[in-house]
Design a protein around this motif. Structure first.
Motif, PDB file in Angstrom:
ATOM      1  N   VAL A 132      29.748   6.253  11.812  1.00  0.00           N
ATOM      2  CA  VAL A 132      29.127   4.930  11.973  1.00  0.00           C
ATOM      3  C   VAL A 132      29.112   4.148  10.664  1.00  0.00           C
ATOM      4  CG1 VAL A 132      26.940   3.749  12.506  1.00  0.00           C
ATOM      5  CG2 VAL A 132      27.717   5.666  13.941  1.00  0.00           C
ATOM      6  N   SER A 133      28.760   4.813   9.556  1.00  0.00           N
ATOM      7  CA  SER A 133      28.484   4.062   8.321  1.00  0.00           C
ATOM      8  C   SER A 133      29.536   4.186   7.230  1.00  0.00           C
ATOM      9  CB  SER A 133      27.129   4.504   7.753  1.00  0.00           C
ATOM     10  OG  SER A 133      26.080   4.092   8.598  1.00  0.00           O
ATOM     11  N   TYR A 134      30.437   5.153   7.298  1.00  0.00           N
ATOM     12  CA  TYR A 134      31.353   5.353   6.177  1.00  0.00           C
ATOM     13  C   TYR A 134      32.838   5.428   6.541  1.00  0.00           C
ATOM     14  CZ  TYR A 134      27.086   6.188   3.607  1.00  0.00           C
ATOM     15  OH  TYR A 134      25.857   6.022   3.041  1.00  0.00           O
ATOM     16  N   SER A 135      33.162   5.743   7.795  1.00  0.00           N
ATOM     17  CA  SER A 135      34.567   6.030   8.124  1.00  0.00           C
ATOM     18  C   SER A 135      35.466   4.800   8.046  1.00  0.00           C
ATOM     19  CB  SER A 135      34.673   6.623   9.527  1.00  0.00           C
ATOM     20  OG  SER A 135      34.385   5.630  10.511  1.00  0.00           O
ATOM     21  N   GLN A 136      34.885   3.604   8.130  1.00  0.00           N
ATOM     22  CA  GLN A 136      35.650   2.356   8.163  1.00  0.00           C
ATOM     23  C   GLN A 136      36.569   2.265   9.385  1.00  0.00           C
ATOM     24  OE1 GLN A 136      37.578   2.010   4.290  1.00  0.00           O
ATOM     25  NE2 GLN A 136      35.658   2.411   3.217  1.00  0.00           N
ATOM     26  N   LEU A 137      36.303   3.102  10.401  1.00  0.00           N
ATOM     27  CA  LEU A 137      37.073   3.031  11.637  1.00  0.00           C
ATOM     28  C   LEU A 137      36.442   1.992  12.567  1.00  0.00           C
ATOM     29  CD1 LEU A 137      37.431   6.863  12.390  1.00  0.00           C
ATOM     30  CD2 LEU A 137      39.249   5.339  11.561  1.00  0.00           C
ATOM     31  N   PRO A 138      37.265   1.309  13.376  1.00  0.00           N
ATOM     32  CA  PRO A 138      36.681   0.454  14.408  1.00  0.00           C
ATOM     33  C   PRO A 138      35.885   1.308  15.402  1.00  0.00           C
ATOM     34  CG  PRO A 138      39.099   0.557  14.624  1.00  0.00           C
ATOM     35  CD  PRO A 138      38.727   1.334  13.400  1.00  0.00           C
ATOM     36  N   ARG A 139      34.750   0.791  15.835  1.00  0.00           N
ATOM     37  CA  ARG A 139      33.827   1.579  16.646  1.00  0.00           C
ATOM     38  C   ARG A 139      34.482   2.193  17.886  1.00  0.00           C
ATOM     39  NH1 ARG A 139      28.040   2.006  16.733  1.00  0.00           N
ATOM     40  NH2 ARG A 139      27.352   2.726  18.781  1.00  0.00           N
TER      41      ARG A 139
END
Lengths: 200, 200
Positions: free
Chosen positions: B112-119
């Protein structure tokens, strides 16, 4: 002493392996593990996670988590080294077992060989479990390529812990042929005096 | 001593928390953890899993797994009890942390906070992580309802280990309001002398 046990669980097998070698007497109480909806009320006061293995010591105090139980009974015996760095290395492999190895190899084994679920209900999870399990086995293979035992010069509870599910990895669909050092280590471990099989 | 570190990793924060309280000096080497495809060659010879934290002791010997590192530095100090049953209880909570807590709460926080992946790339995984994390928090709540610290009468490395990701659970979408004993324990821990925040 009482061991809340499952005869198919590798986590319980670890505890039985060590207690057999130490000659510790205990009673077992078999806990249902295939039906994950069973309430397990008998464990509610003993273990916050209600999992097996859980032991109740002779004075009534409970202890849970397979690797913590191994440490409790193994410390002060040849199964846990005296040297502080080797002790920390044993713990390193015990945490590796619970974080990298068991969640892949034991879970795949449970789904494929024990869950009684139709394959299509868990098939989607297998590729990730297989990849994670292969990574854990490759890490063991690299380490064991130049060593007889995981830590130091003799077997420790780290070997007991990782033996339990590695030796049954075929039940999760893992082929160990690509890991010759792991296979040699499994054979070495099973040849130790006092060895007991998983289904005793 | 060298600590291979990530400033956002709760597993690394555990080690920094203990070393700060013990007054141990060390250098850090920051390791990239957001890009999971980075090869991490600097860790290849030090840790079979190439994860942080990994420490290299003054004599050059490496040690990995956050909770094994806590034990190595904590044993012999007030952060690890002397009594063998309490020592095993500390280990029980450390294994709980790596098996039940971290794989849910830390993984949700990372996604949620660090992966920088789209949700939409990880959304499908969240319900299971939320359910597993809630189960871990409920186990802590039941245990802490009648206790100040996880084991015995004073803080141990079990409190350090579980503080790390519990105090940042909101970054994984967890609301701690339903867990008042956990919230009180977090506040008690942060009020200890020598406390350092995650982002120091």
């Amino acid at each position: 002493m009482i061991l809340y046990n499952s005869s198919i669980s590798g986590n319980c097998y670890k505890v039985r392996l060590l207690l057999a070698r130490l000659g510790v007497d205990y009673e077992t109480r078999e806990v249902e593990v295939v039906d994950r909806t069973a309430p397990r009320d008998e464990l509610a006061e003993l273990n916050p996670t209600r999992r097996v293995p859980t032991v109740v010591l002779d004075d009534g105090r409970p202890l849970a988590e397979s690797n913590a139980i191994l440490w409790y009974f193994g410390d002060g015996t040849p199964w846990v080294p005296d040297d502080s760095y080797e002790r920390a290395q044993v713990l390193q492999w015990l945490f590796f077992e619970q974080y990298e190895h068991e969640p892949a190899i034991a879970v795949a084994r449970f789904l494929v060989s024990y869950s009684q679920l139709p394959r299509e209900q868990y098939e989607r999870r297998l590729p990730r479990l297989e990849a994670d399990g292969a990574k854990a086995l490759a890490a063991m293979e690299r380490h064991l390529a130049t060593r007889e035992w995981l830590v130091g010069e003799s077997p420790t509870i780290a070997d007991i812990s990782l033996y339990a599910y590695t030796h049954a990895a075929d039940e999760g669909g893992f082929d160990l042929q690509p890991y010759p050092a792991v296979l040699a280590w499994l054979a070495r471990f099973a040849a130790l005096p006092g060895h007991v099989p998983l289904a005793a």
